[in-house]
Design an enzyme around this catalytic site. Structure first.
Site, short mmCIF file in Angstrom:
data_model
loop_
_atom_site.label_atom_id
_atom_site.label_comp_id
_atom_site.label_asym_id
_atom_site.label_seq_id
_atom_site.Cartn_x
_atom_site.Cartn_y
_atom_site.Cartn_z
N LYS A 1 0.89 -1.13 0.14
CA LYS A 1 0.10 0.22 -0.11
C LYS A 1 0.88 1.31 -0.05
CE LYS A 1 -3.80 2.09 0.17
NZ LYS A 1 -3.47 2.80 -1.23
N LYS B 1 5.25 1.55 -2.99
CA LYS B 1 5.14 3.03 -3.67
C LYS B 1 5.40 2.91 -5.29
CE LYS B 1 4.49 7.08 -2.31
NZ LYS B 1 4.05 7.80 -1.16
N ASP C 1 0.12 10.67 -4.59
CA ASP C 1 1.09 11.33 -4.02
C ASP C 1 1.38 12.70 -5.02
OD1 ASP C 1 3.27 10.67 -1.66
OD2 ASP C 1 4.53 11.31 -3.38
N THR D 1 -4.77 13.64 4.91
CA THR D 1 -3.36 13.73 5.32
C THR D 1 -2.87 15.07 6.00
OG1 THR D 1 -2.73 12.61 3.24
CG2 THR D 1 -0.98 13.51 4.70
P1 NDP Z 1 0.76 17.63 -4.54
O1 NDP Z 1 1.29 17.37 -5.69
O2 NDP Z 1 -0.63 17.93 -4.27
O3 NDP Z 1 1.54 19.24 -3.98
C1 NDP Z 1 2.97 19.13 -4.11
C2 NDP Z 1 3.46 20.29 -3.34
O4 NDP Z 1 4.79 20.34 -3.15
C3 NDP Z 1 3.02 21.72 -4.45
O5 NDP Z 1 2.99 22.76 -4.12
C4 NDP Z 1 4.66 21.55 -5.12
O6 NDP Z 1 4.86 22.63 -5.95
C5 NDP Z 1 5.47 21.27 -4.02
N1 NDP Z 1 6.61 20.55 -4.46
C6 NDP Z 1 6.67 19.31 -5.13
N2 NDP Z 1 8.09 19.03 -5.46
C7 NDP Z 1 8.72 20.29 -4.94
C8 NDP Z 1 10.22 20.43 -5.00
N3 NDP Z 1 11.14 19.41 -5.59
N4 NDP Z 1 10.57 21.73 -4.60
C9 NDP Z 1 9.59 22.56 -3.99
N5 NDP Z 1 8.40 22.16 -3.72
C10 NDP Z 1 7.92 20.99 -4.37
O7 NDP Z 1 1.45 16.55 -3.46
P2 NDP Z 1 0.79 16.24 -2.06
O8 NDP Z 1 0.35 17.39 -1.29
O9 NDP Z 1 -0.13 15.14 -2.13
O10 NDP Z 1 2.23 15.84 -1.13
C11 NDP Z 1 3.24 16.71 -0.71
C12 NDP Z 1 4.07 15.79 0.23
O11 NDP Z 1 3.23 15.24 1.04
C13 NDP Z 1 4.76 14.87 -0.46
O12 NDP Z 1 6.10 14.65 0.26
C14 NDP Z 1 4.13 13.46 -0.54
O13 NDP Z 1 5.00 12.29 -0.49
C15 NDP Z 1 3.66 13.60 0.91
N6 NDP Z 1 2.38 12.86 1.40
C16 NDP Z 1 1.27 12.99 0.60
C17 NDP Z 1 0.22 12.05 1.12
C18 NDP Z 1 -1.21 12.27 0.09
O14 NDP Z 1 -2.03 11.61 0.87
N7 NDP Z 1 -1.24 13.12 -0.82
C19 NDP Z 1 0.20 11.38 2.10
C20 NDP Z 1 1.49 11.36 2.97
C21 NDP Z 1 2.56 12.19 2.67
P3 NDP Z 1 5.06 22.95 -7.44
O15 NDP Z 1 3.43 22.93 -7.79
O16 NDP Z 1 5.84 23.86 -7.76
O17 NDP Z 1 5.68 21.66 -7.84
O1 2IT Z 2 2.83 8.97 1.41
C1 2IT Z 2 1.88 8.51 1.46
O2 2IT Z 2 1.41 7.80 2.76
C2 2IT Z 2 0.88 8.59 0.42
N1 2IT Z 2 1.04 9.40 -0.49
C3 2IT Z 2 -0.37 8.06 0.74
C4 2IT Z 2 -0.54 6.52 0.47
C5 2IT Z 2 -1.77 5.66 0.41
O3 2IT Z 2 -2.04 4.76 0.01
O4 2IT Z 2 -3.08 6.55 0.81
#
Ligand code: NDP
Ligand code: 2IT
Length: 445
Positions: free
Chosen positions: A90, A126, A166, A209
């Site tokens: 997952k 992943k 993600d 999240t």
């Molecule tokens: P999104 O794609 O919705 O948003 C990502 C955000 O992070 C954007 O604002 C993006 O800016 C910025 N970003 C991405 N890459 C970079 C970079 N190299 N440098 C600076 N800013 C960057 O993704 P999420 O909000 O879903 O994910 C954000 C983080 O949370 C990640 O680390 C992800 O692994 C983690 N996460 C997500 C979960 C989920 O349920 N979605 C669960 C747990 C963790 P830009 O538009 O400029 O790229």
């Molecule tokens: O980093 C993470 O935990 C996620 N992007 C969510 C994974 C999931 O299976 O909901």
């Protein structure tokens, strides 16, 4: 360092010398679990560490697709099925040009321990691609997702491996991939989470999240006999996690003053206007710099790293890995920041973590504080299996309780193994013990 652990670490470094993100994640976990490994000789006898650092399976595939002008492109797709001791693999799918096997391995490795902490039956995995969804039309994204799923569907199933979103993968992408899976396999089941509400998605998964990070941080604040009320918060990123962290922190009485993307950050002294951010990011898919055109109290600065120079009580890094380095950590602490809870995966560098721990501020590692997303994915899987949908409040209450439980597990494990208050050690130890015990029970596989 314990000699068993250092031997395993050397071997991982020899095999994966170019995988710097993966090595960073492994090194942190192995260091943290030293006291557990010393106490449980049976883990060494059963080569648990040698096995836990090696993915059960890695799938790498070609993803050909055509753009709107008819030009052909090829991206690389990947899925790392890391560990299935606790349940089906997952974890999310990341679409971003920076994605390498290294990225997916580090995320998959973290996911093993995160998923264990949720208390639900989920292994770690992943996937993703170096495809860049930015600037692509909906039709281009659809064609890419269909091509990606045409190969991935051979390797996943509701009881085998359940991907989700993600970075770069949200509701739109999950919808296209679900449609293609259903078409190719002629099966309608919960093979992906983060689905739309009309076809098996869970209420509160979109929020989960971001809400979860804030629920976790609320427990850290409670430990210090305080709350979000009246606190100033800085949140990096402006994607799914950041947006719903803003929403919950604001609901709890905090003022969020900054957000960012990879180009720069906004500072709004009056507090972020969340409706505006949602429209710009979720509907119009614009850059965060557009915010200041519609909001006079805000300024925009180029360069995302300087967001950490803004004075705050609480920092929630919600963008990406290694976005907060040692110097940024020192600046945060110097400016009086007392709480850091990670919404992103591995956003703080090892140097930053060392600063947080030595300055005794409250610090929560992502694998504990961002586990609310995958936990709610687990709840989506339960609802799909039952063919039922729970209300928003039912899901949100379960999510809240899971975040409280994770906080307690990490806190208690840190205390039990001699580093009270160190949630890095606590989360790694609590997550690892459950996986290791299950692996022991399954024999040498
Ligand atoms: P999104 O794609 O919705 O948003 C990502 C955000 O992070 C954007 O604002 C993006 O800016 C910025 N970003 C991405 N890459 C970079 C970079 N190299 N440098 C600076 N800013 C960057 O993704 P999420 O909000 O879903 O994910 C954000 C983080 O949370 C990640 O680390 C992800 O692994 C983690 N996460 C997500 C979960 C989920 O349920 N979605 C669960 C747990 C963790 P830009 O538009 O400029 O790229
Ligand atoms: O980093 C993470 O935990 C996620 N992007 C969510 C994974 C999931 O299976 O909901």
């Amino acid at each position: 360092m314990n000699s068993y652990i250092s031997t395993v670490l050397q071997e991982v470094k020899r095999r994966s010398q170019d995988e710097t993100l993966f090595l960073q994640a492994v090194e942190e976990v192995l260091e943290s679990i030293t006291p557990v490994v010393e106490k449980h000789k049976e883990f060494q006898d059963a080569a648990i560490l040698e096995r836990i650092v090696e993915p059960e399976r890695q799938i790498i595939f070609r993803v050909p697709w055509q753009d709107d002008k008819g030009i052909m492109h090829v991206n690389r797709g990947m899925r790392v099925q890391f560990n299935s001791a606790l349940g089906p693999y997952k974890g999310g799918l990341r679409f971003h040009p920076s994605v390498r096997l290294d990225t997916i391995k580090f995320l998959g490795f973290e996911q093993i321990f995160k998923n264990s902490l949720t208390g639900l039956m989920m292994g770690g995995g992943k996937g993703g691609s170096d495809f860049d969804p930015k600037g692509k039309s909906d039709a281009e994204v659809m064609r890419f997702c269909q091509s990606f799923m045409t190969e991935l569907c051979k390797h996943i199933d509701a009881d085998t491996d359940v991907p989700a979103g993600d970075i770069g993968v949200g509701g739109r992408e999950i919808g296209y991939m679900f449609g293609q899976y259903k078409r190719l396999r002629n099966t309608f089941h919960g093979v992906l989470t983060g689905k739309g509400l009309t076809y098996g998605g869970s209420l509160a998964r979109t929020e989960a999240t971001g809400y979860g990070v804030v629920y976790f941080c609320q427990e850290m604040l409670k430990d210090k006999k305080t709350s979000f009320e009246g606190k100033t918060v800085v949140i990096s990123g402006s994607g799914n996690v950041a947006i719903y962290a803003v929403e919950k922190a604001t609901q709890l009485g905090a003022k969020v003053v900054a957000l960012s993307d990879s180009s720069g950050y906004i500072y709004d002294k009056d507090g972020i206007d969340l409706d505006l951010v949602k429209r710009l990011k979720e509907v119009e898919r614009k850059r965060i710099s557009e915010y200041v055109k519609e909001r006079k109290s805000a300024i925009y600065k180029e360069g995302c790293k300087d967001i950490w120079t803004i004075k705050c009580d609480i920092a929630l890094p919600c963008a990406t890995q290694n976005e907060l380095d040692g110097d940024a950590a020192k600046t945060l602490v110097k400016n009086g920041c007392m709480y850091v809870a990670e919404g992103a995966n591995m956003p703080s560098t090892p140097e930053a973590i060392a600063v947080f721990i030595s300055s005794k501020i409250s610090y929560a590692p992502g694998k504990a504080s961002n586990a609310g997303g995958v936990a709610t994915s687990g709840l989506e899987m339960s609802q799909n299996s039952q063919r039922l949908s729970w209300t928003f409040d039912e899901v949100d209450n379960k999510l809240h309780q899971i975040m409280i439980n994770i906080h307690n597990s990490a806190k208690n494990a840190a205390e039990e193994y001699g580093t009270p208050g160190n949630l890095v050690n606590g989360a790694n130890i609590a997550g690892f013990k459950k996986v290791a015990t299950a692996m022991l029970a399954h024999g040498l596989i």
